[in-house]
Design a protein around this motif. Structure first.
Motif, PDB file in Angstrom:
ATOM      1  N   ILE A 266      74.143  -9.299  58.214  1.00  0.00           N
ATOM      2  CA  ILE A 266      73.493  -9.554  56.823  1.00  0.00           C
ATOM      3  C   ILE A 266      74.492  -7.749  55.758  1.00  0.00           C
ATOM      4  O   ILE A 266      74.616  -8.982  54.463  1.00  0.00           O
ATOM      5  CB  ILE A 266      71.760  -9.323  56.661  1.00  0.00           C
ATOM      6  N   GLU A 267      74.413  -6.880  56.105  1.00  0.00           N
ATOM      7  CA  GLU A 267      75.387  -6.557  55.680  1.00  0.00           C
ATOM      8  C   GLU A 267      76.870  -6.215  55.338  1.00  0.00           C
ATOM      9  O   GLU A 267      77.010  -6.442  54.321  1.00  0.00           O
ATOM     10  CB  GLU A 267      74.810  -4.645  55.712  1.00  0.00           C
ATOM     11  N   TYR A 268      76.651  -7.419  56.341  1.00  0.00           N
ATOM     12  CA  TYR A 268      78.495  -7.264  56.227  1.00  0.00           C
ATOM     13  C   TYR A 268      78.937  -8.682  55.321  1.00  0.00           C
ATOM     14  O   TYR A 268      79.765  -8.434  54.711  1.00  0.00           O
ATOM     15  CB  TYR A 268      79.181  -7.586  57.963  1.00  0.00           C
ATOM     16  N   LEU A 297      83.479  -0.361  51.038  1.00  0.00           N
ATOM     17  CA  LEU A 297      82.067  -0.539  51.529  1.00  0.00           C
ATOM     18  C   LEU A 297      82.885  -1.707  52.783  1.00  0.00           C
ATOM     19  O   LEU A 297      81.505  -1.519  53.893  1.00  0.00           O
ATOM     20  CB  LEU A 297      81.584  -0.570  51.030  1.00  0.00           C
ATOM     21  N   PHE A 298      83.065  -2.742  52.833  1.00  0.00           N
ATOM     22  CA  PHE A 298      83.180  -3.776  53.478  1.00  0.00           C
ATOM     23  C   PHE A 298      84.277  -2.905  54.367  1.00  0.00           C
ATOM     24  O   PHE A 298      83.467  -4.292  55.548  1.00  0.00           O
ATOM     25  CB  PHE A 298      84.215  -5.099  52.809  1.00  0.00           C
ATOM     26  N   GLN A 299      84.960  -2.199  54.509  1.00  0.00           N
ATOM     27  CA  GLN A 299      85.576  -2.265  55.847  1.00  0.00           C
ATOM     28  C   GLN A 299      84.658  -1.567  57.106  1.00  0.00           C
ATOM     29  O   GLN A 299      84.500  -1.954  57.862  1.00  0.00           O
ATOM     30  CB  GLN A 299      86.524  -1.558  55.951  1.00  0.00           C
ATOM     31  N   LYS A 302      82.327  -3.967  58.117  1.00  0.00           N
ATOM     32  CA  LYS A 302      82.556  -5.124  58.774  1.00  0.00           C
ATOM     33  C   LYS A 302      82.929  -3.885  60.819  1.00  0.00           C
ATOM     34  O   LYS A 302      82.835  -4.770  62.107  1.00  0.00           O
ATOM     35  CB  LYS A 302      84.261  -5.351  58.263  1.00  0.00           C
ATOM     36  N   GLU A 303      82.720  -1.990  60.701  1.00  0.00           N
ATOM     37  CA  GLU A 303      82.915  -1.692  61.421  1.00  0.00           C
ATOM     38  C   GLU A 303      82.207  -2.187  62.271  1.00  0.00           C
ATOM     39  O   GLU A 303      81.931  -2.155  63.906  1.00  0.00           O
ATOM     40  CB  GLU A 303      83.741  -0.962  60.913  1.00  0.00           C
ATOM     41  N   LYS A 304      80.826  -1.654  61.771  1.00  0.00           N
ATOM     42  CA  LYS A 304      79.505  -1.548  62.344  1.00  0.00           C
ATOM     43  C   LYS A 304      79.227  -3.193  62.520  1.00  0.00           C
ATOM     44  O   LYS A 304      78.447  -2.852  64.069  1.00  0.00           O
ATOM     45  CB  LYS A 304      78.785  -0.972  61.073  1.00  0.00           C
TER      46      LYS A 304
END
Length: 374
Positions: A266-268, A297-299, A302-304
C-alpha cells in the motif's frame, strides 16, 4: 678630577616618588622590547612576563595605532598574550601592541572546539509526528481509492494465489481443530462414566453373591474400556496440540508477515501514485525539487516492498514443507489410534503411542493433595 663616564641609556629611566615608572619612558621601554620579538613567533610561544610590581592583573595584547604622546599604558600588566594571528603579525612587522588595563582572564592557547548545536527533543518528536501523519494520509487515500475503483494497485498473481490458499487452509484446519477438541471432551466424559460404571459393578459384585460373576465380568469390561479410552484420549490430545501449534503459531506467523507485505504494498502504491501525478504536471524550478524528493521516497518504499515480497515467498515455501511433514505424522497417529481402539486391539493401541513417543499421564497425578484443598 676624572671625567665622569657617559651614562647608559638604559639606566636613565626616571622613577617617581612612589616607586612607579614614568609613563613616557615606560612606553618607550615597552615599545623597544616588543619590537625585538621574532617575526615568525607563534601565538602559543608569545608570552612576556614582568616581575617587580605588586599587581597581579593580566592583560591581552591587541593590535592598534600608537597612542598620542600624552597617553600612557598601565604598568600593572604582568602577562602579554596576543589574542589573534593578526596581532602577532603586526607585532613582528614593527607595529606597536597596546596592553589595555582591566581584569581580563588569561587566554590559554590551544585548539578551538565549537560546541554542536543542541537538538530540541520537542522538535524531533514534532517532525516524527508530521512524517507519520503524512504517510498515514497517503496510505489512507490509496486504500479508499482502491475500494472505490479509482486507484491502481500492484498485484503479484502467483503470490496472491498462494496467500489465498493459505488463508483458506487455515480456516479448514481450525475447523478440524474444533471438532477434534469436541471429540476429546466427549471421549473424556465417556471414559469418566465408564470408570464410574466399572466401580459400581465391582461394588455390586462383592455385595450380591448370586450375581457375583455377572457383575464382575461387566466391571472388568468397563475398566478395560476406560483404560483403552485413556490411551486413545492421549493420542487425540497429542494430535490436537500439534495441529494447534501449526495453525496458531506457524501459519499465524506467516500471515503476520503477509500483513506486513500488504502494508508495504500500500505504501509503495501510494508513493508511486504521487510520483506519477508530479511527473504529469509542469516541470519548473518549484516542482523539480518535489519530483526529486518524491523519486527518492518512491525508491525507498519500492525496496521495502521487494524485500517483504521475497520474505513472504520464502516463508510460504518453508510453511508448505513443514505442514506436509507435521500433518502426515499426525494423521497416521490419529488413524492408527482410532482403528486400534474400536477394534479392541489394546496391544496395537499402546504400540501406536510408543511409536510417536507419547507418555500418558497417571490418573490423579495433577489432582491437588488434601492439604492443598484445605
Amino acid at each position: 678630577m676624572a671625567q665622569e663616564s657617559p651614562k647608559n641609556s638604559a639606566a636613565e629611566i626616571p622613577v617617581t616618588s612612589n616607586g612607579q615608572l614614568e609613563d613616557s619612558h615606560d612606553h618607550s621601554f615597552n615599545r623597544d622590547l616588543k619590537c625585538t620579538l621574532p617575526v615568525g613567533l607563534g601565538l602559543s610561544e608569545t608570552k612576556i612576563t614582568s616581575h617587580g610590581f605588586d599587581s597581579t592583573k593580566e592583560g591581552v595584547v591587541e593590535a592598534g595605532p600608537f597612542p598620542s604622546k600624552g597617553s600612557s599604558a598601565s604598568p600593572k600588566s604582568s602577562v602579554i598574550s596576543p589574542s589573534s594571528a593578526a596581532a602577532s603579525r603586526l607585532a613582528g612587522q614593527g607595529c606597536d601592541l597596546i596592553i589595555p588595563t582591566g581584569s581580563r582572564a588569561q587566554q590559554k592557547s590551544g585548539p578551538v572546539v565549537l560546541a554542536d548545536e543542541v537538538k530540541n527533543p520537542a522538535m524531533e518528536k514534532l517532525e516524527l509526528v508530521r512524517k507519520w501523519s503524512l504517510n498515514t494520509y497517503k496510505c489512507t487515500r490509496q486504500i479508499i481509492s482502491e475500494k472505490l475503483g479509482r486507484g491502481s494497485r500492484t498485484v503479484d498473481l502467483e503470490l496472491e494465489a498462494q496467500i489465498d490458499i493459505l488463508r483458506d487452509n487455515k480456516k479448514k484446519y481450525e475447523n478440524i481443530l474444533r471438532l477434534a477438541q469436541t471429540l476429546s471432551t466427549q471421549l473424556f466424559q465417556m471414559v469418566h462414566t465408564q470408570r464410574q460404571l466399572g466401580d459400581a459393578f465391582a461394588d455390586l459384585s462383592l455385595k450380591s453373591l448370586e450375581l457375583h460373576e455377572e457383575f464382575g465380568y461387566n466391571a472388568d469390561t468397563q475398566k478395560l474400556l476406560a483404560k483403552n479410552g485413556e490411551t486413545l484420549l492421549g493420542a487425540i490430545n497429542f494430535f490436537i496440540a500439534s495441529v494447534n501449534t501449526l495453525v496458531n503459531k506457524t501459519i499465524e506467523d506467516t500471515l503476520l508477515t503477509v500483513k506486513q507485505y500488504e502494508s508495504a504494498r500500500i505504501e509503495y502504491d501510494a508513493y508511486r501514485t504521487d510520483l506519477e501525478e508530479l511527473n504529469l504536471g509542469p516541470r519548473d524550478a518549484n516542482t523539480l525539487p518535489k519530483i526529486e524528493q518524491s523519486q527518492q521516497l518512491f525508491q525507498v518504499h519500492k525496496e521495502k516492498y521487494d524485500k517483504m515480497r521475497n520474505d513472504v515467498s520464502i516463508k510460504l515455501k518453508f510453511l508448505e514443507e513443514n505442514k506436509v511433514k507435521v500433518l502426515h505424522n499426525q494423521l497416521v497417529l490419529f488413524h492408527n489410534a482410532i482403528a486400534a481402539y474400536f477394534a479392541g486391539n489394546q496391544k496395537q493401541l499402546e504400540q501406536t503411542l510408543k511409536q510417536f513417543h507419547i507418555k500418558l499421564k497417571t490418573p490423579g497425578a495433577d489432582a491437588p493433595s488434601w492439604l492443598e484443598e484445605q
